[in-house]
Scaffold this motif. Sequence first.
Motif: not given
Length: 417
Positions: A95, A98-99, A101-102
Amino acid sequence: MSTEQNQSSFQSLGLNDNILRAVNECGYTTPTPIQEQAIPTVMRGHDLLAAAQTGTGKTAGFTLPLLHNLSLTKTESKPVIRALILTPTRELAAQVEDNLNTYAKYTGLKSLVIFGGVGINPQINALRRGVDILVATPGRLLDHSRQGTVDLSEIDVLILDEADRMLDMGFIHDIKKVMKLIPEQRQTLLFSATFSKEIKALAQQFMHQPKLVEVARQNATADTIEQRVYPVDKKRKRELLSYLIGSRNWRQVLVFTRTKHGANRLATQLSDDGLPAMAIHGNKSQGARTKALAQFKAGKLRVLVATDIAARGIDIDELPHVINFELPQVAEDYVHRIGRTGRAGSEGEAASLVCVDEHKLLRDIEKLTKNEIPKEVVPGFEPDPSIKPEPIQKPRGSRPNNSRRAPRQKRPATRRS
C-alpha cells in the motif's frame, strides 16, 4: 485527504510543483490534520514521532515531504537507496509503495517494495538497477542483507510505519539489526497508533530530539462510524451474519475473526450461503492474499474475512461495513479494526456480534473508548438466557487483554514477512 476547500492547502505547505501536480490529479486539495502538521516538520529535516490512527492520511504525511526532500538533491547518476520505509506486513508495504508511485509520478524518483512470500530474484535484479526509496518488511530486508544484495549505507531517512504493530509482532530484534546497517546520522520518522511506553522507549533509543504530533485522542473512535452490538448466541453468529448482510443489502463487508482457521471456515460458510467471500491471513500465499484484496477493493467480492494482522494495510476509500464476528481479546484492536471504515469524513458502520462469552471483552472496549455501544437484538435471534459463559480460547501468541505486551524474545525462524 479531503477535497473540500479549507484555509490550508497542499500548495501552502511548500511542496514542489511536480508533487503538487500528482496530488492535484488525485483530486486532493486540503491536507488532513496529520498531513498539515507532519509535512512541514519532515520537510525541515526534524525527527518526527507521530501518533495517528488508521485512516487519517498518515501515509501521505510522510511520503509527500520525503519525495519533496529527495527531489532537491536528486542526481542523474544511478540511484542509491536514500530512504528506507519499514512496515509490519506485506499488505501495508504494498500500500505504501502504491502511494509512492502515485505521488512520485513526475519526480523521476524510483521506489521498490520487498517482502517475503514471493521470489527474491526479481527483487535482487531491481535492487541492482538502483532505487531511491526502499519499502520493506523486516524479515525480507534482513534476508537481502545476509545475501549482500542490498546496500543501506547511504540512507538519509528511516521511516517506521505502524511501529506499534511491529513491536506487537515481535520485530524489535529485527529493527535493532536494521539500525546497525544504516548511518547514525539520519532523519527518523516513527508513526504509531498510540504513544505506548514501548513506543516512547523505541523513540528514545533511535531518535534525536523528535518533534511530537498527535492528531486524535488516544483510543478514540471516529465520530463518522456508527457502532452497534448485536447480542446473539455463539452457535447462531454465522446465521445472523448472513441474515444481516443479505437482508440489509450490505456490500463490501470486512469481517474480523480471531483465528486463521475461523476465517477459513466462515468464508466457506458465507459462500455456501450465496454471499461471495474469501479469507486472508498469514497462512495464505501472497498471491492468494493479493487476489482476494484486489477483488474486494474492486467490488467483485462481497465479503472479506480477515485476522487482525492480515488486515493491516487494507486501505479502501469509503469502506462501508466492518463486522466483528468475534470481539478481539485486546480492546485496542477494536479501535484499529473499526478504523477501516468512516475514514476521511466518510460515514461507516461497525457491527459486533457478541455472545455471552464476550461480555467482559465488550465492557473492556467500552471502558477504553469511553463509549457505551448501542445494542440491537434482531427478532428471531434473541440470545438464550440459560446459556452460561465459557472461557474464550486464546489464539497462539496472543497477549493479555487491555495490555501492550513486551516484545517476544524470539520470533520463529520460519516466520518471514
